[in-house]
Motif scaffolding. Structure first.
Motif, mmCIF file in Angstrom:
data_model
loop_
_atom_site.group_PDB
_atom_site.id
_atom_site.type_symbol
_atom_site.label_atom_id
_atom_site.label_comp_id
_atom_site.label_asym_id
_atom_site.label_seq_id
_atom_site.Cartn_x
_atom_site.Cartn_y
_atom_site.Cartn_z
ATOM 1 N N LEU A 216 43.333 47.009 49.985
ATOM 2 C CA LEU A 216 41.687 47.907 48.748
ATOM 3 C C LEU A 216 41.031 46.045 48.537
ATOM 4 C CD1 LEU A 216 40.740 50.246 47.563
ATOM 5 C CD2 LEU A 216 42.221 49.108 45.411
ATOM 6 N N VAL A 217 39.914 45.986 48.840
ATOM 7 C CA VAL A 217 38.988 45.093 48.051
ATOM 8 C C VAL A 217 38.235 45.399 46.443
ATOM 9 C CG1 VAL A 217 37.288 43.498 49.469
ATOM 10 C CG2 VAL A 217 38.779 44.345 50.255
ATOM 11 N N ILE A 218 38.703 44.664 46.005
ATOM 12 C CA ILE A 218 38.197 45.101 44.544
ATOM 13 C C ILE A 218 37.445 43.368 44.162
ATOM 14 C CG2 ILE A 218 38.634 44.819 42.042
ATOM 15 C CD1 ILE A 218 40.918 46.290 42.522
ATOM 16 N N GLU A 219 35.791 43.425 44.442
ATOM 17 C CA GLU A 219 34.557 42.393 43.817
ATOM 18 C C GLU A 219 34.202 42.637 43.081
ATOM 19 O OE1 GLU A 219 32.162 41.854 47.566
ATOM 20 O OE2 GLU A 219 34.219 41.749 48.391
ATOM 21 N N HIS A 220 34.232 41.290 42.102
ATOM 22 C CA HIS A 220 33.597 41.695 40.678
ATOM 23 C C HIS A 220 32.292 40.627 41.583
ATOM 24 C CE1 HIS A 220 33.355 40.824 36.064
ATOM 25 N NE2 HIS A 220 32.310 40.825 36.674
ATOM 26 N N TRP A 221 30.965 40.470 40.468
ATOM 27 C CA TRP A 221 29.922 39.963 41.211
ATOM 28 C C TRP A 221 29.196 39.543 39.559
ATOM 29 C CZ3 TRP A 221 28.964 36.775 45.463
ATOM 30 C CH2 TRP A 221 30.094 37.090 46.274
ATOM 31 N N ALA A 234 34.929 36.874 41.095
ATOM 32 C CA ALA A 234 36.015 36.664 41.528
ATOM 33 C C ALA A 234 36.303 37.750 41.706
ATOM 34 C CB ALA A 234 37.134 36.386 40.619
ATOM 35 N N GLY A 235 37.373 38.021 42.680
ATOM 36 C CA GLY A 235 38.051 39.374 43.281
ATOM 37 C C GLY A 235 39.261 39.434 43.296
ATOM 38 N N LEU A 236 39.486 41.114 43.833
ATOM 39 C CA LEU A 236 41.331 40.697 44.138
ATOM 40 C C LEU A 236 41.267 41.487 45.480
ATOM 41 C CD1 LEU A 236 43.370 41.990 41.240
ATOM 42 C CD2 LEU A 236 43.759 39.914 42.853
ATOM 43 N N PHE A 237 42.413 41.140 46.387
ATOM 44 C CA PHE A 237 42.614 42.006 47.937
ATOM 45 C C PHE A 237 44.330 42.460 47.194
ATOM 46 C CE2 PHE A 237 40.818 38.739 50.390
ATOM 47 C CZ PHE A 237 39.343 39.059 50.444
ATOM 48 N N ILE A 238 43.950 44.126 47.415
ATOM 49 C CA ILE A 238 45.213 44.391 47.184
ATOM 50 C C ILE A 238 45.717 45.619 48.420
ATOM 51 C CG2 ILE A 238 46.522 45.767 45.773
ATOM 52 C CD1 ILE A 238 44.573 45.417 43.113
ATOM 53 N N ALA A 271 35.187 48.514 44.426
ATOM 54 C CA ALA A 271 36.231 48.775 44.766
ATOM 55 C C ALA A 271 36.210 49.840 47.042
ATOM 56 C CB ALA A 271 36.979 49.547 44.013
ATOM 57 N N GLU A 272 36.452 48.871 47.505
ATOM 58 C CA GLU A 272 35.980 49.244 48.888
ATOM 59 C C GLU A 272 37.921 49.268 50.031
ATOM 60 O OE1 GLU A 272 32.576 49.084 50.154
ATOM 61 O OE2 GLU A 272 33.652 46.716 51.534
ATOM 62 N N TRP A 273 37.996 49.943 50.783
ATOM 63 C CA TRP A 273 38.846 49.742 51.460
ATOM 64 C C TRP A 273 38.209 48.970 52.744
ATOM 65 C CZ3 TRP A 273 43.093 50.363 50.264
ATOM 66 C CH2 TRP A 273 43.657 51.902 49.330
ATOM 67 N N LEU A 274 39.494 48.056 53.010
ATOM 68 C CA LEU A 274 38.691 46.726 54.442
ATOM 69 C C LEU A 274 38.210 47.659 55.628
ATOM 70 C CD1 LEU A 274 37.912 43.667 54.685
ATOM 71 C CD2 LEU A 274 40.937 43.870 55.690
#
Length: 276
Positions: A216-221, A234-238, A271-274
């Motif tokens: 999961l890719v969460i990105e905050h622009w 910033a973001g998080l890879f989960i 949030a989206e799946w890679l």
């Protein structure tokens, strides 16, 4: 990119990162089995927002201060974690990930912290004194692999480097690949700053080639258009997020976007799946 955390404590990236970590761990704790929580780049553990380094950047005013001014109840768990280390109603101290994770521990859970920097490890040990955590001073990527598989059936590895080294992304990619071979079912959360879209897209392409099924890719622009040469978010890879986390994610992300949007900008958090 130098991201020494004392200068950035309580900024918008911290708010989203810690809010999502709380939601992630609590989703995993819906099952009674023990968890091992591992922070590979633990930092100091606790930060004074009135310290000269934090005051020099003033980034907390666009992060934790905005979160405290917002009324959305979806941010209550995050605000409670910050209030837990403060005596007054306003946040003067800011809890790093070690303090946030320590607050989430149940009796059956374990916390492993690691920090290599000689000044930060001393501050970390002081801030965690009396709390149930094993504290190490090792290379973060060596420790990441050394503690896998965890002694408990389930666990979370939090990877939150300062991105001071030019090969940081390559080391993360290589270590994640090795970690997947040892611990394919485990949950991993990797924080990253967003400064340049092209660089970030190249890194996601490299990670996609690892073939991890649940990524999961969460990105905050923060801004409505990219701001060249500056911090953009910033973001998080989960890896392997539980269903209980993903099913409640959309309204939580929207709450953080709305609370943290800079003046004159709406911002984007997604949030989206890679592999999608």
């Amino acid at each position: 990119m130098n991201y020494r955390h004392s200068f950035h404590a309580g900024n918008s990236a911290d708010v989203v990162k810690h809010g999502l970590l709380i939601a992630l761990v609590r989703a995993l704790q819906q099952k009674p089995g023990a968890l091992t929580l591992i922070d590979t780049h633990a930092g100091c553990g606790l930060y004074d927002l009135e310290d000269d380094r934090a005051q020099r950047t003033g980034e907390a005013t666009q992060g934790v201060v905005r979160a405290f001014a917002d009324s959305n109840p979806l941010l209550d768990d995050y605000r409670a974690a910050v209030r837990a280390v403060n005596e007054g109603t306003e946040p003067r101290l800011y809890p790093g990930s070690p303090q946030v994770l320590a607050q989430l521990l149940r009796l059956q859970d374990f916390l492993i912290l690691n920090e290599k920097h000689p000044e930060d490890i001393a501050a970390l040990r002081a801030s965690m004194r009396g709390l149930p955590a094993a504290v190490h001073q090792r290379d973060a990527y060596e420790l990441w692999l050394a503690v896998l598989p965890t002694r408990t059936p389930r666990g979370v590895v939090v990877v939150d480097p300062p991105y001071e080294q030019t090969d940081e992304r390559e080391r993360i990619t290589d270590t994640l690949a090795a970690a997947q071979r040892k611990w394919a079912h485990g949950v991993t959360a990797i924080w990253y700053p967003l400064k340049n879209r092209e660089t970030h897209l190249r890194w996601k392409q490299q990670l996609r080639r690892l073939g991890i099924a649940k990524f999961l890719v969460i990105e905050h622009w923060l801004y409505d258009a990219e701001q060249p040469g500056i911090y953009n978010g910033a973001g998080l890879f989960i890896i392997n997020p539980p269903y209980a986390f993903t099913q409640g994610l959309a309204p939580l992300l929207e709450a953080y976007r709305a609370a943290l949007a800079p003046d004159g900008h709406r911002g984007v958090i997604s949030a989206e799946w890679l592999d999608g």
